[in-house]
Design a protein around this motif. Structure first.
Motif, PDB file in Angstrom:
ATOM      1  N   ALA A   1      -6.301  12.384  11.832  1.00 14.00           N
ATOM      2  CA  ALA A   1      -7.654  11.904  11.527  1.00 14.00           C
ATOM      3  C   ALA A   1      -7.546  10.983  10.326  1.00 14.00           C
ATOM      4  CB  ALA A   1      -8.588  13.071  11.237  1.00 14.00           C
ATOM      5  N   GLY A   2      -8.361   9.918  10.333  1.00 16.23           N
ATOM      6  CA  GLY A   2      -8.267   8.928   9.266  1.00 16.23           C
ATOM      7  C   GLY A   2      -9.203   9.198   8.108  1.00 16.23           C
ATOM      8  N   ILE A   3      -8.740   8.829   6.916  1.00 17.69           N
ATOM      9  CA  ILE A   3      -9.554   8.921   5.711  1.00 17.69           C
ATOM     10  C   ILE A   3      -9.066   7.824   4.773  1.00 17.69           C
ATOM     11  CG2 ILE A   3      -8.007  10.582   4.576  1.00 17.69           C
ATOM     12  CD1 ILE A   3     -10.491  11.865   3.330  1.00 17.69           C
ATOM     13  N   THR A   4      -9.978   7.259   3.979  1.00 18.30           N
ATOM     14  CA  THR A   4      -9.603   6.212   3.030  1.00 18.30           C
ATOM     15  C   THR A   4      -9.579   6.801   1.629  1.00 18.30           C
ATOM     16  OG1 THR A   4     -10.568   4.490   4.424  1.00 18.30           O
ATOM     17  CG2 THR A   4     -10.192   3.942   2.115  1.00 18.30           C
ATOM     18  N   LEU A   5      -8.452   6.660   0.961  1.00 16.96           N
ATOM     19  CA  LEU A   5      -8.290   7.177  -0.402  1.00 16.96           C
ATOM     20  C   LEU A   5      -8.098   6.020  -1.373  1.00 16.96           C
ATOM     21  CD1 LEU A   5      -5.940  10.224   0.297  1.00 16.96           C
ATOM     22  CD2 LEU A   5      -8.409  10.243  -0.037  1.00 16.96           C
ATOM     23  N   GLY A   6      -8.375   6.285  -2.638  1.00 13.69           N
ATOM     24  CA  GLY A   6      -8.297   5.222  -3.642  1.00 13.69           C
ATOM     25  C   GLY A   6      -7.395   5.560  -4.804  1.00 13.69           C
ATOM     26  N   ALA A   7      -7.545   4.758  -5.880  1.00 16.86           N
ATOM     27  CA  ALA A   7      -6.649   4.860  -7.026  1.00 16.86           C
ATOM     28  C   ALA A   7      -6.917   6.079  -7.899  1.00 16.86           C
ATOM     29  CB  ALA A   7      -6.753   3.594  -7.868  1.00 16.86           C
ATOM     30  N   THR A   8      -8.077   6.701  -7.760  1.00 16.20           N
ATOM     31  CA  THR A   8      -8.379   7.899  -8.541  1.00 16.20           C
ATOM     32  C   THR A   8      -7.727   9.109  -7.876  1.00 16.20           C
ATOM     33  OG1 THR A   8     -10.505   6.971  -9.215  1.00 16.20           O
ATOM     34  CG2 THR A   8     -10.221   9.346  -9.456  1.00 16.20           C
ATOM     35  N   ALA A   9      -6.983   9.879  -8.651  1.00 16.29           N
ATOM     36  CA  ALA A   9      -6.314  11.067  -8.104  1.00 16.29           C
ATOM     37  C   ALA A   9      -7.365  12.090  -7.677  1.00 16.29           C
ATOM     38  CB  ALA A   9      -5.376  11.665  -9.137  1.00 16.29           C
ATOM     39  N   THR A  10      -7.347  12.446  -6.409  1.00 16.93           N
ATOM     40  CA  THR A  10      -8.337  13.384  -5.874  1.00 16.93           C
ATOM     41  C   THR A  10      -7.662  14.405  -4.967  1.00 16.93           C
ATOM     42  OG1 THR A  10      -8.784  11.909  -4.013  1.00 16.93           O
ATOM     43  CG2 THR A  10     -10.221  11.706  -5.923  1.00 16.93           C
TER      44      THR A  10
ATOM     45  N   ARG B   1       0.830  -1.202   0.000  1.00 22.42           N
ATOM     46  CA  ARG B   1       0.000   0.000   0.000  1.00 22.42           C
ATOM     47  C   ARG B   1       0.867   1.256   0.000  1.00 22.42           C
ATOM     48  NH1 ARG B   1      -5.269  -0.913   0.722  1.00 22.42           N
ATOM     49  NH2 ARG B   1      -5.947  -2.903   1.606  1.00 22.42           N
ATOM     50  N   GLY B   2       0.375   2.272  -0.655  1.00 27.72           N
ATOM     51  CA  GLY B   2       1.114   3.528  -0.660  1.00 27.72           C
ATOM     52  C   GLY B   2       0.345   4.604  -1.398  1.00 27.72           C
ATOM     53  N   CYS B   3       0.839   5.819  -1.319  1.00 26.92           N
ATOM     54  CA  CYS B   3       0.210   6.962  -1.981  1.00 26.92           C
ATOM     55  C   CYS B   3       1.284   7.803  -2.662  1.00 26.92           C
ATOM     56  CB  CYS B   3      -0.532   7.838  -0.970  1.00 26.92           C
ATOM     57  SG  CYS B   3      -1.880   7.016  -0.099  1.00 26.92           S
ATOM     58  N   MET B   4       0.844   8.621  -3.594  1.00 25.44           N
ATOM     59  CA  MET B   4       1.746   9.569  -4.238  1.00 25.44           C
ATOM     60  C   MET B   4       0.954  10.810  -4.604  1.00 25.44           C
ATOM     61  SD  MET B   4       2.187   8.167  -8.152  1.00 25.44           S
ATOM     62  CE  MET B   4       2.901   9.703  -8.694  1.00 25.44           C
ATOM     63  N   VAL B   5       1.682  11.884  -4.795  1.00 27.06           N
ATOM     64  CA  VAL B   5       1.063  13.108  -5.271  1.00 27.06           C
ATOM     65  C   VAL B   5       1.057  13.041  -6.788  1.00 27.06           C
ATOM     66  CG1 VAL B   5       1.200  15.608  -5.338  1.00 27.06           C
ATOM     67  CG2 VAL B   5       1.869  14.385  -3.263  1.00 27.06           C
ATOM     68  N   ALA B   6      -0.125  12.990  -7.378  1.00 34.91           N
ATOM     69  CA  ALA B   6      -0.233  12.860  -8.832  1.00 34.91           C
ATOM     70  C   ALA B   6       0.462  14.019  -9.523  1.00 34.91           C
ATOM     71  CB  ALA B   6      -1.710  12.806  -9.228  1.00 34.91           C
ATOM     72  N   GLY B   7       1.300  13.679 -10.482  1.00 33.72           N
ATOM     73  CA  GLY B   7       2.019  14.700 -11.232  1.00 33.72           C
ATOM     74  C   GLY B   7       3.266  15.191 -10.536  1.00 33.72           C
ATOM     75  N   GLY B   8       3.562  14.667  -9.357  1.00 34.14           N
ATOM     76  CA  GLY B   8       4.759  15.099  -8.639  1.00 34.14           C
ATOM     77  C   GLY B   8       5.396  13.933  -7.910  1.00 34.14           C
ATOM     78  N   SER B   9       5.715  12.869  -8.650  1.00 33.57           N
ATOM     79  CA  SER B   9       6.275  11.677  -8.030  1.00 33.57           C
ATOM     80  C   SER B   9       7.558  11.997  -7.275  1.00 33.57           C
ATOM     81  CB  SER B   9       6.575  10.631  -9.113  1.00 33.57           C
ATOM     82  OG  SER B   9       7.146   9.491  -8.546  1.00 33.57           O
ATOM     83  N   GLY B  10       7.638  11.530  -6.041  1.00 37.42           N
ATOM     84  CA  GLY B  10       8.840  11.748  -5.235  1.00 37.42           C
ATOM     85  C   GLY B  10       8.820  13.038  -4.440  1.00 37.42           C
ATOM     86  N   GLN B  11       7.862  13.918  -4.697  1.00 30.50           N
ATOM     87  CA  GLN B  11       7.792  15.179  -3.953  1.00 30.50           C
ATOM     88  C   GLN B  11       7.219  14.903  -2.568  1.00 30.50           C
ATOM     89  OE1 GLN B  11       5.535  18.252  -5.844  1.00 30.50           O
ATOM     90  NE2 GLN B  11       6.113  19.826  -4.384  1.00 30.50           N
ATOM     91  N   THR B  12       7.921  15.332  -1.531  1.00 30.34           N
ATOM     92  CA  THR B  12       7.477  15.075  -0.159  1.00 30.34           C
ATOM     93  C   THR B  12       7.262  16.350   0.645  1.00 30.34           C
ATOM     94  OG1 THR B  12       9.779  14.841   0.551  1.00 30.34           O
ATOM     95  CG2 THR B  12       8.616  12.830  -0.079  1.00 30.34           C
ATOM     96  N   THR B  13       7.693  17.492   0.138  1.00 32.49           N
ATOM     97  CA  THR B  13       7.488  18.752   0.856  1.00 32.49           C
ATOM     98  C   THR B  13       7.041  19.826  -0.131  1.00 32.49           C
ATOM     99  OG1 THR B  13       9.809  19.413   0.566  1.00 32.49           O
ATOM    100  CG2 THR B  13       9.257  18.209   2.586  1.00 32.49           C
ATOM    101  N   GLY B  14       6.517  20.915   0.402  1.00 29.12           N
ATOM    102  CA  GLY B  14       6.130  22.047  -0.442  1.00 29.12           C
ATOM    103  C   GLY B  14       4.890  21.803  -1.271  1.00 29.12           C
ATOM    104  N   LEU B  15       4.034  20.875  -0.852  1.00 28.73           N
ATOM    105  CA  LEU B  15       2.824  20.578  -1.613  1.00 28.73           C
ATOM    106  C   LEU B  15       1.748  21.628  -1.335  1.00 28.73           C
ATOM    107  CD1 LEU B  15       2.706  16.743  -0.892  1.00 28.73           C
ATOM    108  CD2 LEU B  15       3.611  17.879  -2.928  1.00 28.73           C
ATOM    109  N   ASN B  16       0.945  21.873  -2.340  1.00 28.56           N
ATOM    110  CA  ASN B  16      -0.152  22.829  -2.200  1.00 28.56           C
ATOM    111  C   ASN B  16      -1.456  22.055  -2.112  1.00 28.56           C
ATOM    112  OD1 ASN B  16      -2.013  24.880  -2.313  1.00 28.56           O
ATOM    113  ND2 ASN B  16      -1.616  25.414  -4.446  1.00 28.56           N
ATOM    114  N   PHE B  17      -2.066  22.012  -0.920  1.00 29.46           N
ATOM    115  CA  PHE B  17      -3.328  21.305  -0.746  1.00 29.46           C
ATOM    116  C   PHE B  17      -4.528  22.213  -0.951  1.00 29.46           C
ATOM    117  CE2 PHE B  17      -0.531  18.392   1.730  1.00 29.46           C
ATOM    118  CZ  PHE B  17      -0.735  17.266   0.947  1.00 29.46           C
ATOM    119  N   GLY B  18      -4.305  23.348  -1.535  1.00 30.62           N
ATOM    120  CA  GLY B  18      -5.415  24.224  -1.885  1.00 30.62           C
ATOM    121  C   GLY B  18      -5.541  25.418  -0.962  1.00 30.62           C
TER     122      GLY B  18
END
Length: 198
Positions: free
Chosen positions: A159-168, A60-77
């Protein structure tokens, strides 16, 4: 005159026979041995079957779509509560939007449980997040995750949340509470650091 007489053979002895050439056994047996030797072995066509294993492990794992390997400086809106009167009272709730630079999209292995933690921001007091006009004016607000249920984002408590394969986008929601008096005109802002783990 003497009669020449051939001496008589001795009794009990056979007369000598003329010598014959002895036979060579190798010359006689070689052709016979060649006839008796088995034919060369012909490989038998025997079906042979077998098997081998092929494996792969997906973690299991997650990634930031369009920014593979980026771990800091993300813009969550950006949560923009809009423009309001200085005497406005009550609450205003908004979801995080794209803001400047676009909103980061999260893509995970299907069914991945993600932990989201948000700090208290830059102007909190007693665990209460606040917007500030940088001149001593404050407006309190709260954050939450919105999915199948709404989970409050208490400062520094995951806080927990379940995410899936669709980039959201991360489903962040903010609720501001307007006091209705004593606010100076101006822009009130805050910045919150969000940490994802899984």
């Amino acid at each position: 005159m003497r009669n020449a007489m051939r001496p008589a053979a001795r009794r009990g002895r056979a007369a000598a026979l003329p010598a014959t050439k002895p036979t060579t056994p190798g010359l006689v047996l070689l052709p016979l041995l060649a006839l008796l030797s088995p034919a060369p072995a012909v490989p038998a066509t025997i079906p042979t079957t077998g098997s081998f294993s092929v494996n792969a492990a997906i973690v299991r794992g997650c990634m930031v779509a369009g920014g593979s390997g980026q771990t800091t400086g993300l813009n969550f809106g950006t949560i923009d509560f809009g423009t309001h009167s200085a005497v406005r009272t009550g609450n205003e709730t908004r979801l995080a939007g794209s803001g400047m630079g676009g909103q980061a999209l999260i893509q995970c292995t299907p069914g991945t449980a993600v932990q989201v933690a948000a700090d208290e921001g830059q102007h909190a007091q007693g665990g209460q997040r606040r917007l500030s006009n940088s001149a001593g004016g404050y407006v309190p607000y709260a954050l939450a995750l919105v999915a199948t249920t709404t989970a409050a984002l208490v400062p520094n408590v995951p806080a927990g949340i379940t995410l899936g394969a669709t980039a959201t986008p991360l489903p962040l929601q903010g609720t501001v509470t307007f006091p209705g008096f004593g606010l100076a005109a101006g822009t009130y802002t805050d910045t919150v650091r969000v940490t994802l783990s899984w």
